[in-house]
Design a protein around this motif. Structure first.
Motif, PDB file in Angstrom:
ATOM      1  N   SER A 160    -118.165   9.104  -9.561  1.00 47.68           N
ATOM      2  CA  SER A 160    -116.905   8.420  -9.837  1.00 47.68           C
ATOM      3  C   SER A 160    -115.727   9.349  -9.562  1.00 47.68           C
ATOM      4  O   SER A 160    -115.818  10.566  -9.739  1.00 47.68           O
ATOM      5  CB  SER A 160    -116.870   7.972 -11.304  1.00 47.68           C
ATOM      6  N   LYS A 161    -114.602   8.767  -9.120  1.00 45.02           N
ATOM      7  CA  LYS A 161    -113.381   9.538  -8.913  1.00 45.02           C
ATOM      8  C   LYS A 161    -112.577   9.669 -10.208  1.00 45.02           C
ATOM      9  O   LYS A 161    -111.541  10.327 -10.233  1.00 45.02           O
ATOM     10  CB  LYS A 161    -112.510   8.875  -7.843  1.00 45.02           C
ATOM     11  N   TYR A 162    -113.076   9.035 -11.271  1.00 40.59           N
ATOM     12  CA  TYR A 162    -112.378   9.091 -12.556  1.00 40.59           C
ATOM     13  C   TYR A 162    -112.480  10.484 -13.164  1.00 40.59           C
ATOM     14  O   TYR A 162    -113.553  11.100 -13.171  1.00 40.59           O
ATOM     15  CB  TYR A 162    -112.972   8.068 -13.520  1.00 40.59           C
ATOM     16  N   CYS A 163    -111.364  10.993 -13.678  1.00 44.03           N
ATOM     17  CA  CYS A 163    -111.346  12.238 -14.452  1.00 44.03           C
ATOM     18  C   CYS A 163    -110.572  11.975 -15.739  1.00 44.03           C
ATOM     19  O   CYS A 163    -109.417  11.544 -15.679  1.00 44.03           O
ATOM     20  CB  CYS A 163    -110.693  13.372 -13.668  1.00 44.03           C
ATOM     21  N   PRO A 164    -111.172  12.224 -16.897  1.00 41.36           N
ATOM     22  CA  PRO A 164    -110.498  11.943 -18.169  1.00 41.36           C
ATOM     23  C   PRO A 164    -109.154  12.653 -18.319  1.00 41.36           C
ATOM     24  O   PRO A 164    -108.229  12.115 -18.930  1.00 41.36           O
ATOM     25  CB  PRO A 164    -111.498  12.437 -19.218  1.00 41.36           C
ATOM     26  N   LEU A 165    -109.023  13.850 -17.749  1.00 46.91           N
ATOM     27  CA  LEU A 165    -107.762  14.575 -17.902  1.00 46.91           C
ATOM     28  C   LEU A 165    -106.600  13.848 -17.236  1.00 46.91           C
ATOM     29  O   LEU A 165    -105.451  13.973 -17.662  1.00 46.91           O
ATOM     30  CB  LEU A 165    -107.880  15.990 -17.340  1.00 46.91           C
ATOM     31  N   ASP A 166    -106.887  13.060 -16.196  1.00 46.10           N
ATOM     32  CA  ASP A 166    -105.834  12.258 -15.566  1.00 46.10           C
ATOM     33  C   ASP A 166    -105.369  11.156 -16.508  1.00 46.10           C
ATOM     34  O   ASP A 166    -104.166  10.906 -16.650  1.00 46.10           O
ATOM     35  CB  ASP A 166    -106.333  11.656 -14.247  1.00 46.10           C
ATOM     36  N   LEU A 167    -106.321  10.504 -17.187  1.00 40.14           N
ATOM     37  CA  LEU A 167    -105.960   9.421 -18.101  1.00 40.14           C
ATOM     38  C   LEU A 167    -105.184   9.949 -19.293  1.00 40.14           C
ATOM     39  O   LEU A 167    -104.200   9.337 -19.743  1.00 40.14           O
ATOM     40  CB  LEU A 167    -107.208   8.683 -18.573  1.00 40.14           C
ATOM     41  N   TYR A 168    -105.603  11.096 -19.819  1.00 39.85           N
ATOM     42  CA  TYR A 168    -104.957  11.671 -21.007  1.00 39.85           C
ATOM     43  C   TYR A 168    -103.671  12.432 -20.678  1.00 39.85           C
ATOM     44  O   TYR A 168    -103.028  12.957 -21.573  1.00 39.85           O
ATOM     45  CB  TYR A 168    -105.921  12.629 -21.711  1.00 39.85           C
ATOM     46  N   SER A 169    -103.300  12.524 -19.405  1.00 40.89           N
ATOM     47  CA  SER A 169    -102.142  13.332 -19.017  1.00 40.89           C
ATOM     48  C   SER A 169    -100.823  12.736 -19.487  1.00 40.89           C
ATOM     49  O   SER A 169     -99.848  13.453 -19.696  1.00 40.89           O
ATOM     50  CB  SER A 169    -102.104  13.492 -17.498  1.00 40.89           C
ATOM     51  N   GLY A 170    -100.762  11.399 -19.651  1.00 39.10           N
ATOM     52  CA  GLY A 170     -99.496  10.754 -19.977  1.00 39.10           C
ATOM     53  C   GLY A 170     -98.630  10.552 -18.750  1.00 39.10           C
ATOM     54  O   GLY A 170     -97.602   9.868 -18.808  1.00 39.10           O
ATOM     55  N   ASN A 171     -99.035  11.137 -17.601  1.00 34.91           N
ATOM     56  CA  ASN A 171     -98.320  10.948 -16.340  1.00 34.91           C
ATOM     57  C   ASN A 171     -98.788   9.632 -15.720  1.00 34.91           C
ATOM     58  O   ASN A 171     -99.975   9.458 -15.445  1.00 34.91           O
ATOM     59  CB  ASN A 171     -98.611  12.127 -15.405  1.00 34.91           C
ATOM     60  N   VAL A 274    -105.136  20.407 -15.913  1.00 32.75           N
ATOM     61  CA  VAL A 274    -105.596  19.737 -14.701  1.00 32.75           C
ATOM     62  C   VAL A 274    -107.025  20.187 -14.419  1.00 32.75           C
ATOM     63  O   VAL A 274    -107.333  21.375 -14.483  1.00 32.75           O
ATOM     64  CB  VAL A 274    -104.692  20.083 -13.495  1.00 32.75           C
ATOM     65  N   CYS A 275    -107.901  19.243 -14.126  1.00 30.08           N
ATOM     66  CA  CYS A 275    -109.293  19.550 -13.773  1.00 30.08           C
ATOM     67  C   CYS A 275    -109.360  19.803 -12.265  1.00 30.08           C
ATOM     68  O   CYS A 275    -108.916  18.977 -11.475  1.00 30.08           O
ATOM     69  CB  CYS A 275    -110.191  18.386 -14.174  1.00 30.08           C
ATOM     70  N   GLU A 276    -109.945  20.932 -11.877  1.00 30.90           N
ATOM     71  CA  GLU A 276    -110.011  21.282 -10.457  1.00 30.90           C
ATOM     72  C   GLU A 276    -110.864  20.319  -9.646  1.00 30.90           C
ATOM     73  O   GLU A 276    -110.715  20.225  -8.428  1.00 30.90           O
ATOM     74  CB  GLU A 276    -110.539  22.711 -10.293  1.00 30.90           C
ATOM     75  N   ALA A 277    -111.765  19.603 -10.316  1.00 35.29           N
ATOM     76  CA  ALA A 277    -112.655  18.679  -9.599  1.00 35.29           C
ATOM     77  C   ALA A 277    -112.065  17.272  -9.473  1.00 35.29           C
ATOM     78  O   ALA A 277    -112.642  16.435  -8.781  1.00 35.29           O
ATOM     79  CB  ALA A 277    -114.010  18.607 -10.297  1.00 35.29           C
ATOM     80  N   SER A 278    -110.953  17.013 -10.124  1.00 35.67           N
ATOM     81  CA  SER A 278    -110.355  15.677 -10.045  1.00 35.67           C
ATOM     82  C   SER A 278    -109.967  15.360  -8.604  1.00 35.67           C
ATOM     83  O   SER A 278    -109.219  16.123  -7.977  1.00 35.67           O
ATOM     84  CB  SER A 278    -109.107  15.614 -10.924  1.00 35.67           C
ATOM     85  N   PRO A 279    -110.448  14.243  -8.043  1.00 37.14           N
ATOM     86  CA  PRO A 279    -110.063  13.862  -6.673  1.00 37.14           C
ATOM     87  C   PRO A 279    -108.553  13.721  -6.510  1.00 37.14           C
ATOM     88  O   PRO A 279    -108.019  13.990  -5.436  1.00 37.14           O
ATOM     89  CB  PRO A 279    -110.778  12.524  -6.459  1.00 37.14           C
TER      90      PRO A 279
END
Length: 473
Positions: A160-171, A274-279
């Motif tokens: 999956s291209k989903y990364c939790p840190l993107d969702l929790y970023s608030g951006n 930021v997670c380095e593996a996040s697409p």
């Protein structure tokens, strides 16, 4: 383990315990187990997350004949991978909860369509503990690493291209990307219900590929595209875009009551954001751009509160496991103390108060070790919970309603937000978590990192060759 069954006539959900065939419990033990779940929700998670989000339910006793008939009826609907455990049909006890696919805030008109999106956001931070020995864990989040192992073992078809840190970023840009990634590869992290019926989701690797056009057809009563298109790929994209926009607004909304948020002073954001593996991050790096770290989550929103509870994992499993062993050695010597230590409950006000001690200075005592173990169990519960977002179109004459409302491009939607799956993680699962953590990191390091290093090595070699040629010319 629990199994849920929906009673549509009363719009409630019944949850039954389930056990391996060789591990039966007495009726009294089952009642106490269920009551502990209710108490933990009421005295702990409701305090952390807020009373508007947590629905504790109650323990009920049902006629045994009804339970047996019910279990026979639903047995064929259980996924094959989940049939290794038997449902409790002998005690008659179950948990009765509201149906969270419906609006929970106020009375609503039954004839209005109701959409519910269930999201399992997973862990939203990268470990900040100095006890972490694998450097990769300070760069890549647990979810992104675990994806590679799950695909390798056949759990899922693709990463999956989903990364939790993107969702929790608030951006909002990162949140939109995260939600679209969940819609593309739902796995067991996203489900969508319409009027209580599952219309979108993935059970296992054998599930069919996501069909956005079919989903858009279901969503049109809620998000009829503002461009006026009634069908086709442009209509589908417009509807999906509207859904993502509305979910983002709801996740950033605040509906705060009670004394939740006690952890705020001690648990600010730490570690990489930021997670380095996040697409999403990788694509920006390829363009020579930096990832927008975070706009910051509003402190009253559920994502913020959930992240705060997750960060009770102060030491990571690597730092926690030796403390677990300290507690285990104490229990081997004094087994009668297990009840005093409240490992199996009661989960009361005293249990909650001990969780607020955020110190990480180990004084060598069993009390310190126990507090960190209990905090870890609560944190793991928050890492595995589900967020239920119920939406329903507002009526024309609903201006006097006090219900929360989110605007869409063509209408307004009443909504409610709830949290699901708040059973405290078992004390006995800690050794498994420790072994799994090592397995995930080792697999990721040996496969993904080794491949990335090989690619980089080739690039450097080509660059060196090129430089030598240029120098010679």
């Amino acid at each position: 383990m629990m199994f849920s069954f929906l009673l549509t006539e009363r719009c409630v959900v019944l949850r039954f315990l389930k056990f391996p065939p060789n591990r039966k419990k007495t009726s009294e033990e089952i009642f106490q187990h269920l009551q502990n779940i209710v108490d933990f929700g009421k005295n702990v998670m409701k305090e952390f997350l807020g009373e508007n989000y947590v629905h504790c339910g109650e323990v009920v006793q049902l006629p045994l004949e009804f339970v047996k008939q019910l279990c026979l009826k639903i047995q064929s609907e259980r996924p094959e991978s989940r049939c290794d455990k038997d449902l409790d049909t002998l005690s008659g006890y179950a948990m009765c909860l509201p149906n969270l696919t419906r609006l929970q805030t106020y009375h609503f008109a039954e004839h209005r369509p109701i959409l519910c999106v269930e999201i399992k956001p997973k862990c939203g931070f990268i470990p900040f503990s100095s006890d972490v020995t694998h450097e990769m864990k300070h760069k890549v989040c647990r979810y992104c690493m675990h994806q590679h192992l799950k695909v390798a073992t056949g759990k899922w078809k693709q990463i999956s291209k989903y990364c939790p840190l993107d969702l929790y970023s608030g951006n909002k840009q990162r949140m939109h990307f995260a939600l679209k990634s969940l819609l593309q590869e739902a796995q067991n992290n996203l489900k969508i219900f319409k009027n209580g019926e599952l219309i979108y989701g993935c059970k296992d690797a054998r599930s069919p590929v996501a069909d956005w056009s079919e989903l858009a057809h279901h969503l049109k009563p809620f998000f009829f595209p503002s461009n006026g298109l009634a069908s086709g790929p442009h209509c589908t994209r417009a509807v999906i875009r509207e859904l993502v926009h509305v979910i983002t607004q709801v996740l950033l909304s605040s509906s705060d009551k009670g004394r939740a948020g006690t952890l705020r002073p001690g648990l600010g954001p730490r570690g990489p954001r930021v997670c380095e593996a996040s697409p999403f991050s990788r694509s920006l790096r390829c363009q020579g751009k930096n990832t927008p770290e975070r706009s910051g989550l509003p402190k009253g929103c559920l994502l913020y509160k959930t992240l705060q509870v997750q960060m009770l994992d102060l030491l990571d499993i690597e730092g926690l496991y030796p403390l677990y062993n300290r507690v285990e050695r104490y229990l081997e010597e004094f087994p009668e103390e297990r009840k005093t230590l409240q490992i199996d409950g009661p989960y009361d006000e005293a249990f909650y108060q001990k969780l607020l001690d955020l110190s990480t200075e180990d004084d060598g005592t069993v009390a310190f070790a126990l507090t960190k173990v209990q905090q870890y169990r609560v944190a793991m519960t928050a890492k595995d919970c589900s967020i239920m977002i119920a939406l329903s179109p507002c009526l024309q004459d609903a201006s006097s309603d006090q219900r929360p409302v989110v605007p869409s491009s063509r209408s307004r939607l009443a909504f409610s937000v709830s949290v699901l799956d708040l059973d405290l993680k078992p004390y006995e699962s800690i050794p498994h978590q420790y072994k799994l953590d090592g397995k995930i990191v080792n697999y990721y390091s040996k496969t993904v990192c080794a491949k990335d290093n090989a690619v980089m090595s080739t690039r450097f070699k080509e660059s060196d060759d090129c430089t030598l040629v240029l120098h010679k010319v």
